[in-house]
Each structure stands twice: as structure tokens, then as C-alpha cells.
Design an enzyme around this catalytic site. Structure first.
Site, PDB file in Angstrom:
ATOM      1  N   PHE A 216       1.241  -1.096  -0.033  1.00 42.83           N
ATOM      2  CA  PHE A 216       0.138   0.559   0.131  1.00 42.83           C
ATOM      3  C   PHE A 216       0.958   1.124   0.117  1.00 42.83           C
ATOM      4  O   PHE A 216       0.204   2.140   0.065  1.00 42.83           O
ATOM      5  CB  PHE A 216      -1.264   0.091   0.957  1.00 42.83           C
ATOM      6  CG  PHE A 216      -1.614  -0.744   1.114  1.00 42.83           C
ATOM      7  CD1 PHE A 216      -2.085  -2.650   0.630  1.00 42.83           C
ATOM      8  CD2 PHE A 216      -3.375  -0.937   2.732  1.00 42.83           C
ATOM      9  CE1 PHE A 216      -2.935  -3.101   0.218  1.00 42.83           C
ATOM     10  CE2 PHE A 216      -4.402  -2.367   2.193  1.00 42.83           C
ATOM     11  CZ  PHE A 216      -4.212  -3.199   1.664  1.00 42.83           C
TER      12      PHE A 216
ATOM     13  N   HIS B 119      13.493  -2.313   1.251  1.00 41.11           N
ATOM     14  CA  HIS B 119      11.982  -1.763  -0.118  1.00 41.11           C
ATOM     15  C   HIS B 119      13.629  -0.986  -0.807  1.00 41.11           C
ATOM     16  O   HIS B 119      14.011  -0.151  -0.259  1.00 41.11           O
ATOM     17  CB  HIS B 119      10.876  -1.339   0.852  1.00 41.11           C
ATOM     18  CG  HIS B 119      10.274  -1.531  -0.912  1.00 41.11           C
ATOM     19  ND1 HIS B 119      10.770  -0.070  -1.860  1.00 41.11           N
ATOM     20  CD2 HIS B 119       9.459  -2.088  -1.929  1.00 41.11           C
ATOM     21  CE1 HIS B 119       9.137   0.207  -2.548  1.00 41.11           C
ATOM     22  NE2 HIS B 119       8.907  -1.222  -2.757  1.00 41.11           N
TER      23      HIS B 119
ATOM     24  N   GLU C 112      13.116  -5.853  -7.520  1.00 42.85           N
ATOM     25  CA  GLU C 112      12.548  -4.927  -8.501  1.00 42.85           C
ATOM     26  C   GLU C 112      13.816  -3.706  -8.807  1.00 42.85           C
ATOM     27  O   GLU C 112      14.321  -2.935  -7.974  1.00 42.85           O
ATOM     28  CB  GLU C 112      11.962  -4.064  -7.149  1.00 42.85           C
ATOM     29  CG  GLU C 112      10.733  -4.570  -6.667  1.00 42.85           C
ATOM     30  CD  GLU C 112       9.873  -4.198  -5.858  1.00 42.85           C
ATOM     31  OE1 GLU C 112       8.672  -3.946  -5.985  1.00 42.85           O
ATOM     32  OE2 GLU C 112      10.223  -3.002  -4.838  1.00 42.85           O
TER      33      GLU C 112
HETATM   34  O1  G3P Z   1       6.583  -2.493  -3.477  1.00 45.37           O
HETATM   35  C1  G3P Z   1       6.242  -2.733  -4.618  1.00 45.37           C
HETATM   36  C2  G3P Z   1       6.575  -1.572  -5.366  1.00 45.37           C
HETATM   37  O2  G3P Z   1       7.422  -0.921  -5.265  1.00 45.37           O
HETATM   38  C3  G3P Z   1       6.009  -2.187  -7.112  1.00 45.37           C
HETATM   39  O3  G3P Z   1       5.966  -0.449  -7.420  1.00 45.37           O
HETATM   40  O4  G3P Z   1       3.927   1.102  -8.160  1.00 45.37           O
HETATM   41  O5  G3P Z   1       6.275  -0.075  -9.580  1.00 45.37           O
HETATM   42  O6  G3P Z   1       3.596  -1.180  -8.393  1.00 45.37           O
HETATM   43  P1  G3P Z   1       5.082  -0.236  -8.652  1.00 45.37           P
END
Ligand code: G3P
Length: 225
Positions: free
Chosen positions: A13, A96, A144
Site C-alpha cells: 500500500f 524496499h 525490483e
Molecule cells: O513494493 C512494490 C513496488 O515497489 C512496486 O511499485 O507501483 O511499480 O507497482 P509499483
């Protein structure tokens, strides 16, 4: 906590206006409805200040967005894993991209979370970092690429090789650690591609939290696999 069955969809969120206050509970309940209707594993990560309220309101897994490597005691303002556990939450994200930690702190946090009984999803910005993090024995590693976070192009389209390499790198260290991927993930096609690349699920935020119809978007995402 019972084992999380793939495909795993982690809805972070963040601190979006759309989930401030009681709205975090409303969105969490939508996630719970979709999880129960479709039999998909959906994990929610509400804003920290709403963690306890959300954890008490729903039955699906609830994770904190960050915890500190601190135990109970004189640690003003820190988020201790043992206190997170007491809220009824099941686990936590760590490292994160929007809340980076030093490698030493990641290792210490994973250990502190283990002692508290929290499941850990540790984020990495690259396959190289994913490999180092895997050596700390977290429950999950999530890759990520920071530059794709919050954008419209999914990591699975923009950088599929990063997902594949992260899976290989983590599994060179420990083949039992599941890998998730995130950044720009929006729909069922992206989730399917993530699974094809070897991930066990996805982490996403803006695609759900900022969607006009959260429920319809989430249903499309989880049924698209
Ligand atoms: O934690 C998930 C996030 O960093 C990815 O964000 O907005 O690209 O889906 P989003």
C-alpha cells in the site's frame, strides 16, 4: 504462518493517500474478498500506522512495510519485529528501494524477524544484490529495478533478464528460497510472465492502489495467470 502458495501477489500500500486511515482497511478487505473468491495468495502491506487495525480486520496475510533490527527495550521510535508480531501481522518487507538498509542491517533484521516469528520478504535492486541477500536466509527475495517502480512498463517486459538472473543467482545460494519480482506490474499478463521467468509471484503497488476499480483490477490480475 502456513506456507504461502504460488502465485503470490503482494500488494504494497506504500503511503498513498488512497490508503490513509480507515481506507487501508477498506482496500485490505477488497484484497481479502478477491483472495477468498479466487483462492489466490494475496499478501497486504498496509501503511505502518494502520498495521494493527488491518491485521485485526482480515484473515489473509498482513506484512509490515519495514521493521528495524531492534529487540524490545529502550529503542524510541523504532519498529521492533516483536511488536509487529503482536499486532497480528505475519511478516515484513525489508530493504524496499524506498527504505533501503545497509547489508549488515538486513542480515540483523532477518535474524531478529526470525526470532519474532515473522516471515521476511527482502527486496533487492539487482541480481547481484539478490545473491548477497539470499545468503542471509530470508524467506523470500524480491527483485525490483528501482527505475521501473511506479512506472507503466512492467519489469517482466522491460527487463525480463533481471528476473531470470535474480532467480538463478538466488538459487545458486539456496534453491529453496522463492523469488518474487516487482516494478510496474499491472495485470494478469505481467503475473503470468513473472511465473514463466521463474518467479513465484509479484510485488505491486500503484497498479492496484491507484486503480479506479481496485477489485476488478485485482481480479483481472490474479485470474490472468
Ligand atoms: O513494493 C512494490 C513496488 O515497489 C512496486 O511499485 O507501483 O511499480 O507497482 P509499483
Amino acid at each position: 504462518m502456513t506456507e504461502l502458495k504460488a502465485p503470490i501477489v503482494v500488494v504494497n500500500f506504500k503511503t498513498y493517500r488512497e490508503v490513509e486511515g480507515v481506507r487501508a482497511i477498506e482496500v485490505a478487505k477488497v484484497c481479502e474478498d478477491v483472495a477468498e473468491q479466487t483462492g489466490t495468495t494475496i499478501v497486504v502491506c498496509p501503511p505502518t500506522l494502520e498495521l494493527a487495525r488491518v491485521a485485526q480486520a482480515i484473515r489473509i496475510p498482513v506484512f509490515c512495510q519495514h521493521t528495524d533490527a531492534k529487540s524490545a527495550g529502550a529503542n524510541t521510535g523504532w519498529i521492533t519485529p516483536s511488536a509487529v508480531k503482536q499486532t497480528g501481522a505475519n511478516g515484513t518487507l525489508l530493504n524496499h528501494s524506498e527504505h533501503r538498509l545497509m547489508l549488515y542491517d538486513i542480515s540483523a533484521s532477518v535474524n531478529e524477524c526470525k526470532s519474532a516469528g515473522l516471515t521476511t520478504i527482502v527486496c533487492a535492486d539487482s541480481p547481484q544484490t539478490a545473491m548477497i541477500i539470499a545468503s542471509y536466509e530470508p524467506d523470500f527475495v524480491a527483485v525490483e529495478p528501482p527505475e521501473l517502480i511506479g512506472g507503466n512498463v512492467s519489469v517482466t517486459d522491460a527487463k525480463p533478464e533481471v528476473v531470470q538472473k535474480a532467480v538463478q543467482a538466488v538459487h545458486r545460494v539456496d534453491s529453496h528460497i522463492p523469488v518474487l519480482c516487482g516494478a510496474g506490474v499491472k495485470n494478469g499478463r505481467d503475473l503470468r510472465k513473472a511465473m514463466e521467468l521463474g518467479a513465484k509471484g509479484v510485488l505491486l503497488a500503484s497498479g492496484i492502489i491507484k486503480a479506479k476499480d481496485v477489485k476488478a483490477t485485482l481480479i483481472e490480475l490474479v485470474t490472468g495467470v
